[in-house]
Enzyme design. Sequence first.
Site, mmCIF file in Angstrom:
data_model
loop_
_atom_site.group_PDB
_atom_site.id
_atom_site.type_symbol
_atom_site.label_atom_id
_atom_site.label_comp_id
_atom_site.label_asym_id
_atom_site.label_seq_id
_atom_site.Cartn_x
_atom_site.Cartn_y
_atom_site.Cartn_z
ATOM 1 N N HIS A 24 0.810 -1.214 0.000
ATOM 2 C CA HIS A 24 0.000 0.000 0.000
ATOM 3 C C HIS A 24 0.845 1.266 0.000
ATOM 4 C CE1 HIS A 24 -3.980 1.974 1.356
ATOM 5 N NE2 HIS A 24 -3.997 1.701 0.070
ATOM 6 N N HIS A 51 -2.296 2.160 12.661
ATOM 7 C CA HIS A 51 -1.854 1.466 11.430
ATOM 8 C C HIS A 51 -2.394 0.029 11.507
ATOM 9 C CE1 HIS A 51 0.510 0.651 7.943
ATOM 10 N NE2 HIS A 51 1.728 0.618 8.458
ATOM 11 N N LYS A 67 -11.115 7.956 18.552
ATOM 12 C CA LYS A 67 -10.996 7.463 17.173
ATOM 13 C C LYS A 67 -11.768 6.147 17.082
ATOM 14 C CE LYS A 67 -8.317 10.299 14.815
ATOM 15 N NZ LYS A 67 -6.892 10.405 14.738
ATOM 16 N N ILE A 68 -12.567 6.007 16.036
ATOM 17 C CA ILE A 68 -13.300 4.756 15.816
ATOM 18 C C ILE A 68 -12.394 3.880 14.947
ATOM 19 C CG2 ILE A 68 -15.446 3.742 14.973
ATOM 20 C CD1 ILE A 68 -15.811 5.788 17.297
ATOM 21 N N MET A 69 -11.983 2.768 15.499
ATOM 22 C CA MET A 69 -10.961 1.951 14.839
ATOM 23 C C MET A 69 -11.493 1.299 13.564
ATOM 24 S SD MET A 69 -8.177 2.337 16.154
ATOM 25 C CE MET A 69 -7.899 3.698 17.255
ATOM 26 N N GLY A 70 -10.649 1.352 12.517
ATOM 27 C CA GLY A 70 -11.071 0.786 11.243
ATOM 28 C C GLY A 70 -11.770 1.817 10.352
ATOM 29 N N PHE A 71 -11.749 3.090 10.759
ATOM 30 C CA PHE A 71 -12.358 4.141 9.932
ATOM 31 C C PHE A 71 -11.343 5.230 9.628
ATOM 32 C CE2 PHE A 71 -16.000 1.953 11.311
ATOM 33 C CZ PHE A 71 -16.935 2.144 10.309
ATOM 34 N N HIS A 107 -8.798 7.330 6.643
ATOM 35 C CA HIS A 107 -7.563 6.967 5.950
ATOM 36 C C HIS A 107 -6.865 8.231 5.489
ATOM 37 C CE1 HIS A 107 -4.795 4.920 3.248
ATOM 38 N NE2 HIS A 107 -5.036 3.872 4.006
ATOM 39 N N ARG A 118 -10.485 -1.807 -0.924
ATOM 40 C CA ARG A 118 -10.135 -3.069 -0.248
ATOM 41 C C ARG A 118 -11.216 -3.419 0.768
ATOM 42 N NH1 ARG A 118 -4.735 -1.405 2.459
ATOM 43 N NH2 ARG A 118 -6.232 0.158 3.164
ATOM 44 N N ASP A 154 -9.183 -2.588 7.576
ATOM 45 C CA ASP A 154 -9.129 -3.269 8.867
ATOM 46 C C ASP A 154 -10.499 -3.513 9.485
ATOM 47 O OD1 ASP A 154 -6.317 -3.609 9.116
ATOM 48 O OD2 ASP A 154 -6.148 -1.459 9.386
ATOM 49 N N ARG A 186 16.537 11.762 5.542
ATOM 50 C CA ARG A 186 16.926 12.540 6.709
ATOM 51 C C ARG A 186 16.303 13.921 6.567
ATOM 52 N NH1 ARG A 186 17.964 16.212 10.297
ATOM 53 N NH2 ARG A 186 19.740 15.825 11.681
HETATM 54 N N1 COA Z 1 -12.653 8.110 14.171
HETATM 55 C C1 COA Z 1 -13.068 9.340 14.489
HETATM 56 N N2 COA Z 1 -12.633 10.452 13.876
HETATM 57 C C2 COA Z 1 -11.711 10.284 12.913
HETATM 58 C C3 COA Z 1 -11.225 9.026 12.550
HETATM 59 C C4 COA Z 1 -11.733 7.908 13.216
HETATM 60 N N3 COA Z 1 -11.325 6.688 12.907
HETATM 61 N N4 COA Z 1 -10.317 9.164 11.559
HETATM 62 C C5 COA Z 1 -10.234 10.465 11.311
HETATM 63 N N5 COA Z 1 -11.071 11.145 12.122
HETATM 64 C C6 COA Z 1 -11.295 12.563 12.134
HETATM 65 C C7 COA Z 1 -10.194 13.275 12.902
HETATM 66 O O1 COA Z 1 -10.484 13.386 14.273
HETATM 67 C C8 COA Z 1 -10.167 14.599 12.210
HETATM 68 O O2 COA Z 1 -11.304 15.322 12.607
HETATM 69 P P1 COA Z 1 -11.214 16.872 12.928
HETATM 70 O O3 COA Z 1 -10.825 17.509 11.614
HETATM 71 O O4 COA Z 1 -12.585 17.201 13.400
HETATM 72 O O5 COA Z 1 -10.158 17.005 13.974
HETATM 73 C C9 COA Z 1 -10.409 14.242 10.757
HETATM 74 O O6 COA Z 1 -11.181 13.052 10.791
HETATM 75 C C10 COA Z 1 -9.130 14.018 9.951
HETATM 76 O O7 COA Z 1 -8.438 12.928 10.550
HETATM 77 P P2 COA Z 1 -6.899 12.838 10.847
HETATM 78 O O8 COA Z 1 -6.678 12.078 12.113
HETATM 79 O O9 COA Z 1 -6.271 14.196 10.731
HETATM 80 O O10 COA Z 1 -6.430 11.968 9.638
HETATM 81 P P3 COA Z 1 -5.011 11.351 9.443
HETATM 82 O O11 COA Z 1 -4.802 11.258 7.986
HETATM 83 O O12 COA Z 1 -3.984 12.061 10.259
HETATM 84 O O13 COA Z 1 -5.162 9.898 10.081
HETATM 85 C C11 COA Z 1 -5.814 7.659 10.321
HETATM 86 C C12 COA Z 1 -5.536 8.788 9.329
HETATM 87 C C13 COA Z 1 -6.043 6.383 9.528
HETATM 88 C C14 COA Z 1 -4.636 7.474 11.265
HETATM 89 C C15 COA Z 1 -7.080 8.010 11.132
HETATM 90 O O14 COA Z 1 -8.185 8.073 10.258
HETATM 91 C C16 COA Z 1 -7.350 7.028 12.245
HETATM 92 O O15 COA Z 1 -6.810 7.178 13.344
HETATM 93 N N6 COA Z 1 -8.181 5.970 11.987
HETATM 94 C C17 COA Z 1 -8.435 4.967 12.980
HETATM 95 C C18 COA Z 1 -7.318 3.935 12.984
HETATM 96 C C19 COA Z 1 -7.327 3.062 11.762
HETATM 97 O O16 COA Z 1 -8.349 2.532 11.378
HETATM 98 N N7 COA Z 1 -6.141 2.887 11.177
HETATM 99 C C20 COA Z 1 -5.957 2.025 10.024
HETATM 100 C C21 COA Z 1 -5.649 2.836 8.815
HETATM 101 S S1 COA Z 1 -5.638 1.806 7.371
#
Ligand code: COA
Length: 367
Positions: free
Chosen positions: A182, A217, A250-254, A256, A265, A307, A351
Amino acid sequence: MDTSSYKPGLEGVIAGISAVSMVDAEKNELLYRGYDIHDLVEHCTMDEVAYLLLYGELPDEATLEAFNQRIRMDREVPPALYDLFRALPNTAHPMDRLKAAVALLATFLPEDETNLRKAERLYAKLPTLVCASWRISQGQEPVVPDPNLDHSASFFHLLTGTPRTDYLAHVFNVTQILYAEHGFNASTFAARVTVSTLSDLYSGVVSAIGTLKGPLHGGANEAAMEMLQEIGSPENAQEWVRDALVQKKKIMGFGHREYKHGDERAKIVKGYAKELAERTGNALWWEISEIVEAEMLAAKKLHPNLDFPVASVYYLMELPIPVYTPIFVLSRITGWSAHIIEQLENNRIIRPGHLYNGLEKRSLAPR
Ligand code: COA
């Protein structure tokens, strides 16, 4: 301090050039070496995709046969690895046990092989390590690898003692292909940073395993299943999500970093989550997932990533939750390795710079 050039999380920063995969978030498209993931999951085994990612082309019959021979005859690991698993606390997370195991394994493997050969060795041996680690932590004996089985059948054999070639093995194969690669995700980037110092492939993989473990991740697949269990019932789901969002959880699995209109996927695996719910007669996780997904879309415009559906699919396959993230490693090793090799083909140490927000220069009084 001028922060205009600073991108937290390196968002939008181009940190390299790669031919391994293409993520087109606008078109919701993911290509491995030019092939669409939809075509790959429909027509290929994980072993073929492993070859594709490592070598750049799908193998013809004879090439695949030779690749399979090399992989299947190379699944055994030195006995010291089993001793390590027995010595480590059973309560240690399987990703931590795996990280230690790969570091130890590397010391037994020849240093002077090509990186492609080293990558093949890890692709062959990682399932043995993940499954033996889990079995030993549960008081069971490890299973001796069977060289007649493909990647998916062998995984079930190594974990449970019984190979599978049925529908569940097919679904497992699909998830392995979708987990394989990915782009410049965090663990792949960690691997590239590590080898950019001209450290070795195995060290890059250890860095990547440590990086994948985090719940933002790869650890999200385990965290998503734990969340579904905590929600417990469809009746509880909407309120649970609303409460969690109010608490800024954070709601896990949501969500990106790249995909803002959904993750193809996840859509593919969601189809299997539905079918598995029907086949097993257990629709509980499907029903909860549907409500969580609708609520997340309505409240945050966020879609599930891979996920989320994988969590309930693995649960219905009766796979232990603590091995979900190690399972991710079993195929991502091919993507990591392809990136490590690519990095080293055109290497410059990675770096970046930073902005300083510490104390002004001050004088040191004689002491
Ligand atoms: N649940 C709740 N809110 C979420 C969220 C989630 N899973 N993912 C993103 N958001 C919200 C953030 O709080 C933020 O809101 P705000 O603008 O009101 O503060 C906005 O959406 C943007 O999210 P951000 O965290 O800045 O995105 P990112 O690109 O830095 O992070 C992830 C991407 C994947 C790390 C993030 O979506 C996340 O933590 N997801 C849950 C963990 C997960 O499923 N990881 C697997 C990735 S494949």
